[in-house]
Design a protein around this motif. Structure first.
Motif, short mmCIF file in Angstrom:
data_model
loop_
_atom_site.label_atom_id
_atom_site.label_comp_id
_atom_site.label_asym_id
_atom_site.label_seq_id
_atom_site.Cartn_x
_atom_site.Cartn_y
_atom_site.Cartn_z
N ASP A 185 5.14 113.07 24.19
CA ASP A 185 4.23 111.94 23.96
C ASP A 185 4.95 110.64 23.64
O ASP A 185 4.30 109.65 23.30
CB ASP A 185 3.26 112.27 22.82
N ARG A 214 3.19 109.37 37.80
CA ARG A 214 2.49 110.08 36.72
C ARG A 214 3.10 109.76 35.36
O ARG A 214 2.37 109.56 34.38
CB ARG A 214 2.53 111.59 36.97
N ASN A 215 4.42 109.67 35.30
CA ASN A 215 5.07 109.39 34.02
C ASN A 215 4.86 107.94 33.57
O ASN A 215 4.71 107.67 32.38
CB ASN A 215 6.56 109.72 34.11
N ARG A 264 1.40 107.84 32.15
CA ARG A 264 1.40 108.45 30.82
C ARG A 264 2.01 107.50 29.80
O ARG A 264 1.56 107.42 28.65
CB ARG A 264 2.17 109.77 30.86
N TRP A 303 -0.58 104.90 28.99
CA TRP A 303 -1.66 105.46 28.18
C TRP A 303 -1.29 105.42 26.70
O TRP A 303 -2.15 105.23 25.84
CB TRP A 303 -1.92 106.89 28.63
#
Length: 278
Positions: free
Chosen positions: A115, A137-138, A141, A144
Motif C-alpha cells: 500500500d 495498474r500500479n 494504485r 488511489w
C-alpha cells in the motif's frame, strides 16, 4: 550481543541535521554539496538504514549510479525487511543498467509494502517498458493512495500511450499539467522543437541545393580544387542533413523526458523530507 537496527520507517536520523540539509541542497540541484552533507551524516550514524536510502537517492539523482547502488545495498543489509530500502535498491539497479534485477527488487518492495504509493510508483516506472499494462495498474494504485503524485500521472500517461490509448494519455497529461507548471512548460518546449524539425528539414533541402552548386563554382573559378570538391561536397550533402535532423530530434526526445524526470526527482526528495519531518 547482536545490535538491533531500526528500520527505514523509524526516524533515528532526525537527531542529525545533515540529512535534511542534504535533501534541501538536492532540491536546489546542488548535488556535490548534498552528497558531502549526506556522507557526513552517514559517518555519524553508519547503522541508520534511512540515511543510506537518502544517500542512494541523492547519488542516483546526481548521476552516480555505482555509489547509489552501494548505498542502497547497505540500506538493505541493515534493514532487510524494509520496503523503502528495497525500493532504493531497485532504482539504483535500474540506473546501472540491470533492469531485470531492478524489476525483481521492486516487486520485492511491493510485497513488503503493498500500500506504499512510493513503492507502487517505483514498480510502475520499472515495468513501463517491459509490461505497460501492469505498469498502468500500479500507477493507478499509486494515485488511489496519493492523489498528489504528478509523477504517477505522467507515468500513467506514458503507459496509456504505449497501450495505444492516446486520448486517455492526453487527458492524463492535461491533469498533470494542471497540477505542475513544469510539465506544461516542458511540453510547450517539446512542441516548439517538433516544429523546429520541419524547419530543419526545409533548411536541409536548401543546404543541399547550395552544396550542389559548389562543384560548378569550383570548376569555373578554382579548377585545381575540383577533385577535392568532388569528394567533400557529396559527403557534406549526405552528413549535413543527417546531423541537423538528428540533433533536432535528440533535443525533442530529451525535453520530452525532462518533465517526468524533474517531477520524479522532486517527489522522491519530498517523500524523504516528509519521512524526516515525522
Amino acid at each position: 550481543m547482536t545490535e538491533t537496527v531500526a528500520p527505514v520507517q523509524d526516524g533515528p536520523a532526525r537527531a542529525h541535521p545533515q540529512p535534511v540539509r542534504a535533501l534541501q541542497l538536492a532540491q536546489e540541484g546542488r548535488y556535490a554539496e548534498a552528497s558531502a552533507e549526506i556522507d557526513a551524516a552517514a559517518r555519524l550514524a553508519p547503522l541508520d538504514a534511512a540515511l543510506h536510502v537518502a544517500r542512494s537517492t541523492i547519488y542516483r539523482q546526481a548521476g552516480h549510479g555505482r555509489e547509489a547502488l552501494r548505498a542502497a545495498e547497505e540500506a538493505v543489509r541493515l534493514a532487510p525487511s524494509d520496503a523503502r530500502a528495497h525500493r532504493a535498491l531497485a532504482m539504483a539497479l535500474e540506473r546501472t543498467g540491470r533492469k531485470r534485477d531492478g524489476r525483481e527488487e521492486a516487486r520485492r518492495a511491493a510485497q513488503l509494502a503493498p500500500d506504499d504509493p512510493a513503492v507502487l510508483r517505483c514498480l510502475g516506472d520499472l515495468l513501463l517498458d517491459a509490461d505497460p499494462a501492469e505498469a498502468e495498474r500500479n500507477y493507478r494504485r499509486t494515485l488511489w493512495r496519493d492523489s498528489r503524485s504528478v509523477a504517477a500521472r505522467l507515468g500513467l500517461a506514458r503507459a496509456l500511450r504505449r497501450l495505444g490509448r492516446r486520448e486517455e494519455a492526453e487527458d492524463m497529461l492535461r491533469r498533470a499539467e494542471a497540477a505542475d507548471a513544469t510539465v506544461a512548460d516542458l511540453r510547450r518546449r517539446a512542441s516548439a522543437l517538433s516544429s523546429a524539425i520541419v524547419q530543419a528539414a526545409v533548411g536541409t533541402f536548401l543546404a543541399i541545393l547550395v552544396l550542389g552548386r559548389i562543384p560548378a563554382f569550383v570548376d569555373a573559378h578554382r579548377p585545381a580544387w575540383s577533385d577535392v570538391a568532388g569528394v567533400l561536397v557529396p559527403a557534406a550533402a549526405l552528413l549535413a542533413p543527417v546531423a541537423l535532423l538528428g540533433w533536432t530530434a535528440l533535443r525533442v526526445w530529451r525535453i520530452s523526458r525532462d518533465a517526468p524526470d524533474a517531477v520524479e526527482r522532486r517527489e522522491d526528495l519530498r517523500e524523504l523530507m516528509e519521512q524526516y519531518a515525522r
